[in-house]
Design a protein around this motif. Structure first.
Motif, mmCIF file in Angstrom:
data_model
loop_
_atom_site.group_PDB
_atom_site.id
_atom_site.type_symbol
_atom_site.label_atom_id
_atom_site.label_comp_id
_atom_site.label_asym_id
_atom_site.label_seq_id
_atom_site.Cartn_x
_atom_site.Cartn_y
_atom_site.Cartn_z
ATOM 1 N N TYR A 234 -26.182 -34.017 -6.983
ATOM 2 C CA TYR A 234 -25.135 -33.650 -7.937
ATOM 3 C C TYR A 234 -25.081 -32.129 -7.992
ATOM 4 O O TYR A 234 -26.071 -31.487 -8.347
ATOM 5 C CB TYR A 234 -25.428 -34.205 -9.327
ATOM 6 C CG TYR A 234 -25.399 -35.713 -9.396
ATOM 7 C CD1 TYR A 234 -24.221 -36.385 -9.705
ATOM 8 C CD2 TYR A 234 -26.538 -36.458 -9.144
ATOM 9 C CE1 TYR A 234 -24.192 -37.763 -9.766
ATOM 10 C CE2 TYR A 234 -26.516 -37.839 -9.200
ATOM 11 C CZ TYR A 234 -25.339 -38.489 -9.506
ATOM 12 O OH TYR A 234 -25.312 -39.855 -9.560
ATOM 13 N N ALA A 235 -23.946 -31.556 -7.621
ATOM 14 C CA ALA A 235 -23.744 -30.109 -7.667
ATOM 15 C C ALA A 235 -22.751 -29.813 -8.782
ATOM 16 O O ALA A 235 -21.624 -30.317 -8.766
ATOM 17 C CB ALA A 235 -23.221 -29.599 -6.329
ATOM 18 N N PHE A 236 -23.172 -29.019 -9.755
ATOM 19 C CA PHE A 236 -22.343 -28.699 -10.915
ATOM 20 C C PHE A 236 -21.546 -27.433 -10.621
ATOM 21 O O PHE A 236 -22.082 -26.329 -10.671
ATOM 22 C CB PHE A 236 -23.221 -28.550 -12.156
ATOM 23 C CG PHE A 236 -23.985 -29.811 -12.453
ATOM 24 C CD1 PHE A 236 -23.401 -30.816 -13.203
ATOM 25 C CD2 PHE A 236 -25.255 -30.002 -11.949
ATOM 26 C CE1 PHE A 236 -24.085 -31.988 -13.456
ATOM 27 C CE2 PHE A 236 -25.948 -31.174 -12.200
ATOM 28 C CZ PHE A 236 -25.363 -32.171 -12.952
ATOM 29 N N ALA A 237 -20.257 -27.612 -10.289
ATOM 30 C CA ALA A 237 -19.404 -26.507 -9.863
ATOM 31 C C ALA A 237 -18.070 -26.525 -10.600
ATOM 32 O O ALA A 237 -17.018 -26.736 -10.007
ATOM 33 C CB ALA A 237 -19.183 -26.598 -8.351
ATOM 34 N N GLY B 15 -14.651 -25.342 -12.315
ATOM 35 C CA GLY B 15 -13.702 -24.267 -12.032
ATOM 36 C C GLY B 15 -13.440 -24.038 -10.561
ATOM 37 O O GLY B 15 -12.745 -23.096 -10.201
ATOM 38 N N ILE B 16 -13.951 -24.897 -9.703
ATOM 39 C CA ILE B 16 -13.731 -24.753 -8.264
ATOM 40 C C ILE B 16 -12.895 -25.928 -7.788
ATOM 41 O O ILE B 16 -13.183 -27.082 -8.100
ATOM 42 C CB ILE B 16 -15.065 -24.707 -7.501
ATOM 43 C CG1 ILE B 16 -15.871 -23.512 -7.960
ATOM 44 C CG2 ILE B 16 -14.840 -24.656 -6.002
ATOM 45 C CD1 ILE B 16 -17.226 -23.424 -7.340
ATOM 46 N N GLU B 17 -11.863 -25.635 -7.021
ATOM 47 C CA GLU B 17 -11.039 -26.696 -6.473
ATOM 48 C C GLU B 17 -11.823 -27.417 -5.380
ATOM 49 O O GLU B 17 -12.510 -26.778 -4.588
ATOM 50 C CB GLU B 17 -9.761 -26.109 -5.878
ATOM 51 C CG GLU B 17 -8.844 -25.469 -6.899
ATOM 52 C CD GLU B 17 -7.604 -24.895 -6.240
ATOM 53 O OE1 GLU B 17 -7.126 -25.486 -5.257
ATOM 54 O OE2 GLU B 17 -7.141 -23.856 -6.715
ATOM 55 N N PRO B 18 -11.730 -28.746 -5.326
ATOM 56 C CA PRO B 18 -12.466 -29.495 -4.296
ATOM 57 C C PRO B 18 -12.139 -29.051 -2.869
ATOM 58 O O PRO B 18 -13.001 -29.066 -1.997
ATOM 59 C CB PRO B 18 -12.039 -30.941 -4.527
ATOM 60 C CG PRO B 18 -11.572 -30.993 -5.932
ATOM 61 C CD PRO B 18 -11.026 -29.633 -6.240
ATOM 62 N N SER B 19 -10.900 -28.613 -2.645
ATOM 63 C CA SER B 19 -10.520 -28.179 -1.295
ATOM 64 C C SER B 19 -11.205 -26.870 -0.892
ATOM 65 O O SER B 19 -11.277 -26.548 0.292
ATOM 66 C CB SER B 19 -9.005 -28.011 -1.210
ATOM 67 O OG SER B 19 -8.581 -27.018 -2.124
ATOM 68 N N VAL C 212 -18.098 -31.783 -11.161
ATOM 69 C CA VAL C 212 -19.368 -32.212 -10.584
ATOM 70 C C VAL C 212 -19.102 -32.858 -9.231
ATOM 71 O O VAL C 212 -18.286 -33.778 -9.115
ATOM 72 C CB VAL C 212 -20.103 -33.212 -11.497
ATOM 73 C CG1 VAL C 212 -21.410 -33.663 -10.862
ATOM 74 C CG2 VAL C 212 -20.350 -32.607 -12.865
ATOM 75 N N VAL C 213 -19.776 -32.370 -8.196
ATOM 76 C CA VAL C 213 -19.684 -32.964 -6.866
ATOM 77 C C VAL C 213 -20.858 -33.917 -6.714
ATOM 78 O O VAL C 213 -22.012 -33.508 -6.845
ATOM 79 C CB VAL C 213 -19.741 -31.890 -5.759
ATOM 80 C CG1 VAL C 213 -19.591 -32.538 -4.389
ATOM 81 C CG2 VAL C 213 -18.697 -30.827 -5.970
ATOM 82 N N HIS C 214 -20.561 -35.193 -6.453
ATOM 83 C CA HIS C 214 -21.607 -36.195 -6.238
ATOM 84 C C HIS C 214 -21.625 -36.520 -4.748
ATOM 85 O O HIS C 214 -20.681 -37.099 -4.219
ATOM 86 C CB HIS C 214 -21.340 -37.454 -7.061
ATOM 87 C CG HIS C 214 -22.362 -38.516 -6.860
ATOM 88 N ND1 HIS C 214 -22.121 -39.819 -7.174
ATOM 89 C CD2 HIS C 214 -23.629 -38.482 -6.379
ATOM 90 C CE1 HIS C 214 -23.188 -40.545 -6.886
ATOM 91 N NE2 HIS C 214 -24.108 -39.742 -6.401
ATOM 92 N N ILE C 215 -22.707 -36.115 -4.077
ATOM 93 C CA ILE C 215 -22.864 -36.354 -2.647
ATOM 94 C C ILE C 215 -23.885 -37.468 -2.485
ATOM 95 O O ILE C 215 -24.991 -37.389 -3.020
ATOM 96 C CB ILE C 215 -23.340 -35.078 -1.914
ATOM 97 C CG1 ILE C 215 -22.364 -33.941 -2.181
ATOM 98 C CG2 ILE C 215 -23.488 -35.349 -0.421
ATOM 99 C CD1 ILE C 215 -22.896 -32.578 -1.810
ATOM 100 N N THR C 216 -23.507 -38.501 -1.741
ATOM 101 C CA THR C 216 -24.394 -39.625 -1.478
ATOM 102 C C THR C 216 -24.664 -39.669 0.020
ATOM 103 O O THR C 216 -23.728 -39.741 0.813
ATOM 104 C CB THR C 216 -23.761 -40.955 -1.928
ATOM 105 O OG1 THR C 216 -23.408 -40.855 -3.306
ATOM 106 C CG2 THR C 216 -24.722 -42.107 -1.739
#
Length: 144
Positions: A54-57, A59-63, A125-129
């Protein structure tokens, strides 16, 4: 923590600066990543089936995020724009929000499957699995 806009005690201010500098260079002894600090903040955990990052980012656009997995190293990189007003508009007294380019690298376990990676961005929040290889999955062996 209470912090005055203007330093009243020079020794206390020097002590605070020294602590902040120490935290900036204080690295975790683990090769799995930084223990504290860095952007984005990370939570890493695992189950028998997958590794979850889980990366807490906010204010950043996913692209604008770049996520790469190469030889067991997961890299999360991008750039967070500054939200401060122009310097001509006024003076900034405290700036605690990170802005600029960032890069975090995490060493994954050997059983991580580079062909089974999924990333989802929800509410900052980016959830990478990263799935584990099927050969590494725990299984019950019946006795004949």
């Amino acid at each position: 923590m209470y912090r005055s806009l203007f330093a009243r005690d020079m020794f206390a201010e020097m002590d605070r600066l020294q602590r902040e500098m120490q935290q900036a260079f204080d690295l975790s002894p683990s090769i799995r990543g930084f223990g504290r600090g860095g952007f984005p903040a990370l939570n890493v955990g695992s189950t028998p089936e997958a590794i979850h990052i889980y990366a807490f980012a906010p204010g950043i656009e996913p692209s604008k995020l770049e996520i790469h997995l190469d030889r067991g190293l997961l890299t999360i990189a991008g750039e967070r724009p500054s939200s401060l007003p122009e310097q001509a508009a006024g003076t900034v007294h405290i700036d605690e929000r990170f802005a600029g380019t960032f890069r975090r690298v995490i060493t994954l376990a050997e059983d991580a499957d580079p062909d089974a990676v999924d990333a989802k961005y929800t509410d900052g929040v980016v959830h990478i699995t990263v799935q584990r290889r099927a050969s590494a999955q725990p299984r019950r062996i019946t006795v004949q």
